[in-house]
Design a protein around this motif. Structure first.
Motif, short mmCIF file in Angstrom:
data_model
loop_
_atom_site.label_atom_id
_atom_site.label_comp_id
_atom_site.label_asym_id
_atom_site.label_seq_id
_atom_site.Cartn_x
_atom_site.Cartn_y
_atom_site.Cartn_z
N ASP A 158 0.82 -1.22 0.00
CA ASP A 158 0.00 0.00 0.00
C ASP A 158 0.85 1.26 0.00
O ASP A 158 0.47 2.28 0.56
CB ASP A 158 -0.99 0.02 1.17
CG ASP A 158 -2.04 -1.06 1.05
OD1 ASP A 158 -2.46 -1.34 -0.09
OD2 ASP A 158 -2.44 -1.62 2.08
N GLY A 159 2.00 1.19 -0.65
CA GLY A 159 2.88 2.34 -0.77
C GLY A 159 3.17 2.63 -2.22
O GLY A 159 2.42 2.24 -3.11
N ASP A 160 4.29 3.30 -2.45
CA ASP A 160 4.67 3.63 -3.81
C ASP A 160 6.17 3.91 -3.86
O ASP A 160 6.78 4.25 -2.86
CB ASP A 160 3.91 4.86 -4.30
CG ASP A 160 3.75 4.89 -5.82
OD1 ASP A 160 4.33 4.03 -6.50
OD2 ASP A 160 3.05 5.78 -6.31
N LEU A 161 6.73 3.74 -5.04
CA LEU A 161 8.12 4.06 -5.32
C LEU A 161 8.11 4.98 -6.52
O LEU A 161 7.53 4.65 -7.55
CB LEU A 161 8.92 2.78 -5.60
CG LEU A 161 10.41 2.98 -5.86
CD1 LEU A 161 11.18 1.79 -5.29
CD2 LEU A 161 10.72 3.14 -7.32
N LYS A 162 8.73 6.13 -6.37
CA LYS A 162 8.77 7.14 -7.42
C LYS A 162 10.22 7.38 -7.83
O LYS A 162 11.12 7.21 -7.02
CB LYS A 162 8.12 8.43 -6.94
CG LYS A 162 6.66 8.24 -6.53
CD LYS A 162 6.07 9.53 -6.00
CE LYS A 162 4.67 9.35 -5.48
NZ LYS A 162 3.70 8.94 -6.44
N LEU A 163 10.41 7.77 -9.07
CA LEU A 163 11.75 8.05 -9.58
C LEU A 163 11.90 9.53 -9.88
O LEU A 163 10.94 10.20 -10.29
CB LEU A 163 12.00 7.27 -10.87
CG LEU A 163 11.86 5.76 -10.82
CD1 LEU A 163 12.11 5.15 -12.20
CD2 LEU A 163 12.79 5.15 -9.78
N THR A 164 13.12 10.01 -9.70
CA THR A 164 13.45 11.39 -10.05
C THR A 164 14.89 11.44 -10.53
O THR A 164 15.65 10.49 -10.33
CB THR A 164 13.22 12.35 -8.85
OG1 THR A 164 13.34 13.70 -9.31
CG2 THR A 164 14.19 12.08 -7.73
#
Length: 120
Positions: free
Chosen positions: A73-79
């Motif tokens: 129930d989370g997320d992984l984002k890229l930058t």
């Protein structure tokens, strides 16, 4: 693998400090992301601004982290996507899967907003 980690509120920022994310170091990233999830940190931003080369193992570590974060129930984002890495993400069509942001602040702010396809 050289990386730096810092907490920004309830978000962990993992900055990769190697120019390569490949078979030699991707497993360490995968294990580190999994450890964060096991410690109930479900908001993860991976900063790839120093990465200039990404192979299938590196992609696999990011995909596994993304999948595990979503199942928690989370997320992984890229930058910080450099041109070379962006071309690999486009070639593999993974740019459609990962939430990608222009900078760290936007990625962190993105946790307060629902992504398209989040079920709402």
């Amino acid at each position: 693998m050289a990386f730096k980690q810092e907490m920004k509120g309830d978000v962990v920022l993992i900055s990769i400090e190697d120019e390569r994310l490949d078979a030699h170091n991707s497993n360490e990233l995968k294990e580190h992301i999994q450890t964060q999830l096991e410690n109930s940190v479900t908001h993860i931003v991976v900063d790839l601004s120093q990465v200039r080369f990404l192979d299938s193992s590196g992609l696999g570590a990011l995909v596994t982290g993304f999948k595990n974060a979503r199942s928690s129930d989370g997320d992984l984002k890229l930058t910080g996507i450099a041109a070379q890495v962006e071309s690999i993400l486009k070639l593999t069509r993974l740019y459609r899967v990962f939430p990608i942001y222009n900078n760290i602040d936007e990625a962190i702010a993105g946790f307060d907003q629902k992504e398209p396809g989040d079920g709402e």
